[in-house]
Scaffold this motif. Structure first.
Motif, PDB file in Angstrom:
ATOM      1  N   ALA A  65      -9.619   3.545  -8.600  1.00 53.20           N
ATOM      2  CA  ALA A  65      -9.187   2.491  -7.673  1.00 53.20           C
ATOM      3  C   ALA A  65     -10.340   1.839  -6.930  1.00 53.20           C
ATOM      4  O   ALA A  65     -10.175   0.734  -6.414  1.00 53.20           O
ATOM      5  CB  ALA A  65      -8.202   3.083  -6.663  1.00 53.20           C
ATOM      6  N   HIS A  66     -11.487   2.479  -6.855  1.00 45.69           N
ATOM      7  CA  HIS A  66     -12.641   1.957  -6.103  1.00 45.69           C
ATOM      8  C   HIS A  66     -12.228   1.518  -4.699  1.00 45.69           C
ATOM      9  O   HIS A  66     -12.327   0.338  -4.351  1.00 45.69           O
ATOM     10  CB  HIS A  66     -13.300   0.786  -6.838  1.00 45.69           C
ATOM     11  CG  HIS A  66     -13.799   1.151  -8.199  1.00 45.69           C
ATOM     12  ND1 HIS A  66     -14.914   1.901  -8.394  1.00 45.69           N
ATOM     13  CD2 HIS A  66     -13.298   0.884  -9.444  1.00 45.69           C
ATOM     14  CE1 HIS A  66     -15.109   2.059  -9.697  1.00 45.69           C
ATOM     15  NE2 HIS A  66     -14.140   1.463 -10.351  1.00 45.69           N
ATOM     16  N   PRO A  67     -11.799   2.441  -3.856  1.00 41.71           N
ATOM     17  CA  PRO A  67     -11.321   2.053  -2.523  1.00 41.71           C
ATOM     18  C   PRO A  67     -12.433   1.565  -1.604  1.00 41.71           C
ATOM     19  O   PRO A  67     -12.147   0.979  -0.568  1.00 41.71           O
ATOM     20  CB  PRO A  67     -10.700   3.346  -1.993  1.00 41.71           C
ATOM     21  CG  PRO A  67     -11.413   4.430  -2.726  1.00 41.71           C
ATOM     22  CD  PRO A  67     -11.713   3.870  -4.077  1.00 41.71           C
ATOM     23  N   TRP A  68     -13.682   1.745  -1.976  1.00 40.53           N
ATOM     24  CA  TRP A  68     -14.787   1.302  -1.131  1.00 40.53           C
ATOM     25  C   TRP A  68     -15.129  -0.166  -1.370  1.00 40.53           C
ATOM     26  O   TRP A  68     -15.881  -0.752  -0.610  1.00 40.53           O
ATOM     27  CB  TRP A  68     -16.010   2.179  -1.378  1.00 40.53           C
ATOM     28  CG  TRP A  68     -16.393   2.256  -2.815  1.00 40.53           C
ATOM     29  CD1 TRP A  68     -17.201   1.394  -3.491  1.00 40.53           C
ATOM     30  CD2 TRP A  68     -15.963   3.216  -3.762  1.00 40.53           C
ATOM     31  NE1 TRP A  68     -17.299   1.747  -4.795  1.00 40.53           N
ATOM     32  CE2 TRP A  68     -16.547   2.883  -4.991  1.00 40.53           C
ATOM     33  CE3 TRP A  68     -15.139   4.328  -3.704  1.00 40.53           C
ATOM     34  CZ2 TRP A  68     -16.337   3.617  -6.157  1.00 40.53           C
ATOM     35  CZ3 TRP A  68     -14.938   5.056  -4.854  1.00 40.53           C
ATOM     36  CH2 TRP A  68     -15.520   4.713  -6.056  1.00 40.53           C
ATOM     37  N   VAL A  69     -14.575  -0.797  -2.415  1.00 42.03           N
ATOM     38  CA  VAL A  69     -14.848  -2.203  -2.718  1.00 42.03           C
ATOM     39  C   VAL A  69     -13.864  -3.062  -1.930  1.00 42.03           C
ATOM     40  O   VAL A  69     -12.661  -2.809  -1.911  1.00 42.03           O
ATOM     41  CB  VAL A  69     -14.706  -2.457  -4.232  1.00 42.03           C
ATOM     42  CG1 VAL A  69     -14.901  -3.930  -4.546  1.00 42.03           C
ATOM     43  CG2 VAL A  69     -15.684  -1.601  -5.000  1.00 42.03           C
TER      44      VAL A  69
END
Length: 82
Positions: A65-69
């Motif tokens: 999910a790449h929650p830091w992007v």
């Protein structure tokens, strides 16, 4: 209660006849203690397993999910045709 009264009370308690102890009390206590120890170890292992499974699940989700992007902005439409 002063010191003499406390000493007299302690003497009365110590002079009483001892209550008979069941002969199988120690074996029963050891059996119960072993059972409780095994149960605690099992619970501890299950909790560690759940913690590790949650960490792996979080790592897989974060990798996908790449929650830091930061998500793209959707408040204004794209400008085209200039």
């Amino acid at each position: 209660m002063n010191r003499a009264e406390r000493e007299a009370a302690a003497r009365r308690v110590m002079e009483r006849v001892a209550v008979p102890v069941p002969p199988d009390l120690s074996t029963e206590a050891v059996r119960r203690g072993d059972r409780l120890l095994r149960r605690r170890q099992l619970v501890r292992r299950v909790l560690w397993l759940l913690l590790c499974a949650a960490a792996v699940a979080f790592a897989v989700w974060a990798a996908d999910a790449h929650p830091w992007v930061e998500p793209p902005s959707q408040t204004t439409p794209p400008v085209s045709g200039w």
